[in-house]
Design a protein around this motif. Structure first.
Motif, mmCIF file in Angstrom:
data_model
loop_
_atom_site.group_PDB
_atom_site.id
_atom_site.type_symbol
_atom_site.label_atom_id
_atom_site.label_comp_id
_atom_site.label_asym_id
_atom_site.label_seq_id
_atom_site.Cartn_x
_atom_site.Cartn_y
_atom_site.Cartn_z
ATOM 1 N N VAL A 106 0.848 -1.202 0.000
ATOM 2 C CA VAL A 106 0.000 0.000 0.000
ATOM 3 C C VAL A 106 0.882 1.251 0.000
ATOM 4 N N LYS A 107 1.973 1.216 0.751
ATOM 5 C CA LYS A 107 2.908 2.342 0.769
ATOM 6 C C LYS A 107 3.499 2.603 -0.615
ATOM 7 N N LEU A 108 3.673 1.536 -1.379
ATOM 8 C CA LEU A 108 4.222 1.674 -2.733
ATOM 9 C C LEU A 108 3.189 2.191 -3.722
ATOM 10 N N GLY A 109 1.897 2.085 -3.364
ATOM 11 C CA GLY A 109 0.863 2.612 -4.240
ATOM 12 C C GLY A 109 -0.172 1.623 -4.719
ATOM 13 N N VAL A 110 -0.125 0.379 -4.232
ATOM 14 C CA VAL A 110 -1.153 -0.595 -4.598
ATOM 15 C C VAL A 110 -2.416 -0.299 -3.778
ATOM 16 N N PRO A 111 -3.572 -0.091 -4.404
ATOM 17 C CA PRO A 111 -4.801 0.186 -3.646
ATOM 18 C C PRO A 111 -5.152 -0.968 -2.708
ATOM 19 N N ALA A 112 -5.532 -0.646 -1.492
ATOM 20 C CA ALA A 112 -5.835 -1.672 -0.494
ATOM 21 C C ALA A 112 -6.949 -2.604 -0.961
ATOM 22 N N GLU A 113 -7.902 -2.065 -1.744
ATOM 23 C CA GLU A 113 -9.021 -2.893 -2.189
ATOM 24 C C GLU A 113 -8.617 -3.907 -3.262
ATOM 25 N N ARG A 114 -7.414 -3.789 -3.772
ATOM 26 C CA ARG A 114 -6.917 -4.757 -4.747
ATOM 27 C C ARG A 114 -6.067 -5.847 -4.091
ATOM 28 N N ILE A 115 -6.034 -5.857 -2.775
ATOM 29 C CA ILE A 115 -5.198 -6.799 -2.042
ATOM 30 C C ILE A 115 -6.062 -7.731 -1.200
ATOM 31 N N TYR A 116 -5.783 -9.015 -1.281
ATOM 32 C CA TYR A 116 -6.447 -10.021 -0.448
ATOM 33 C C TYR A 116 -5.381 -10.753 0.365
ATOM 34 N N LEU A 117 -5.769 -11.158 1.567
ATOM 35 C CA LEU A 117 -4.817 -11.790 2.476
ATOM 36 C C LEU A 117 -5.188 -13.240 2.757
ATOM 37 N N ASP A 118 -4.191 -14.094 2.683
ATOM 38 C CA ASP A 118 -4.342 -15.494 3.088
ATOM 39 C C ASP A 118 -3.462 -15.698 4.316
ATOM 40 N N TYR A 119 -4.106 -15.785 5.474
ATOM 41 C CA TYR A 119 -3.375 -15.870 6.736
ATOM 42 C C TYR A 119 -2.883 -17.287 7.054
ATOM 43 N N ALA A 120 -3.262 -18.256 6.231
ATOM 44 C CA ALA A 120 -2.907 -19.651 6.520
ATOM 45 C C ALA A 120 -1.956 -20.231 5.484
ATOM 46 N N GLY A 121 -1.098 -19.381 4.917
ATOM 47 C CA GLY A 121 -0.105 -19.862 3.963
ATOM 48 C C GLY A 121 1.155 -20.300 4.690
ATOM 49 N N PHE A 122 1.025 -21.322 5.520
ATOM 50 C CA PHE A 122 2.143 -21.757 6.360
ATOM 51 C C PHE A 122 3.265 -22.412 5.562
ATOM 52 N N ARG A 123 2.892 -23.021 4.436
ATOM 53 C CA ARG A 123 3.875 -23.659 3.559
ATOM 54 C C ARG A 123 3.509 -23.329 2.121
ATOM 55 N N THR A 124 4.430 -23.557 1.227
ATOM 56 C CA THR A 124 4.158 -23.293 -0.187
ATOM 57 C C THR A 124 2.968 -24.108 -0.673
#
Length: 210
Positions: A106-124
């Motif tokens: 977001v600091k670099l300029g990517v809009p927050a609404e274009r970002i999704y988070l996967d909190y359970a990516g413990f391994r590839t």
């Protein structure tokens, strides 16, 4: 006694040889799907960014992290992905790789609404399979260093995903020597995971990216 020692040494040599051959086999199989230039890579709806810690144990910035964030921004800014799916470890409240990646993007300029988070990516494996099972993607671009992309692409294509990779900048051999050594073992473990049908640690409710 000597006979048993010789057998043990032979087994170790065979395992070492198999590990090296497998490493290069995975490299060769996935090479056509790894891109280093934004002009060449096909457009995909989603870019999957594989997480890692931002900081090293000594407090310095992890170059693997820095270069992956830069690559994710490059791909988005070039219009080659419309959304970024940030997948990493959030095993405790104090450690949250996806949230840290979002903050920096977001600091670099990517809009927050274009970002999704996967909190359970413990391994590839978890990150790749969850991109399909939880986030509904059948086609995507993965973002990481080339050695890591090879494993992610190999996993994804064996899981039925149409997956390419955009290569983040490499680190020097002296900086990442231990990581490369671990990758030889990680690729062997990957083959076992595929053989025995290993699944992600967590699945959960589906999330629509739109």
């Amino acid at each position: 006694m000597m006979k048993g020692l010789k057998i043990a040494m032979l087994l170790l040599l065979l395992i070492a040889a198999a590990t090296i051959l497998n490493y290069h086999y995975v490299e060769k199989q996935t090479a056509p799907y790894v891109f280093v230039d934004t002009e060449d890579i096909p457009v995909r709806k989603v870019g999957l960014v594989l997480g890692t810690s931002k900081y090293l144990a000594n407090g310095q910035i992890n170059l693997y992290y820095r270069y992956r964030i830069a690559a994710a921004y490059e791909l988005f800014a070039a219009g080659k992905v419309k959304f970024l799916l940030l997948s990493g470890d959030n095993g405790t409240k104090a450690y949250n790789e996806p949230a840290q990646m979002r903050e920096d993007l977001v600091k670099l300029g990517v809009p927050a609404e274009r970002i999704y988070l996967d909190y359970a990516g413990f391994r590839t494996l978890d990150s790749v399979v969850r991109a399909r099972e939880i986030f509904g993607q059948q086609s995507l671009t993965c973002i990481s260093q080339p050695f890591h992309l090879a494993r992610a692409i190999y996993l994804g294509r064996h899981q039925g995903l149409d997956i390419n990779g955009y290569a983040a900048k490499e680190v020097t051999l002296s900086y990442g020597y231990s990581v490369i050594l671990r990758e030889y073992l990680a690729r062997m473990k990957m083959q076992l995971d595929l053989l025995f049908g290993k699944t992600p640690k967590f699945l959960g409710e589906k999330i629509t990216i739109e």
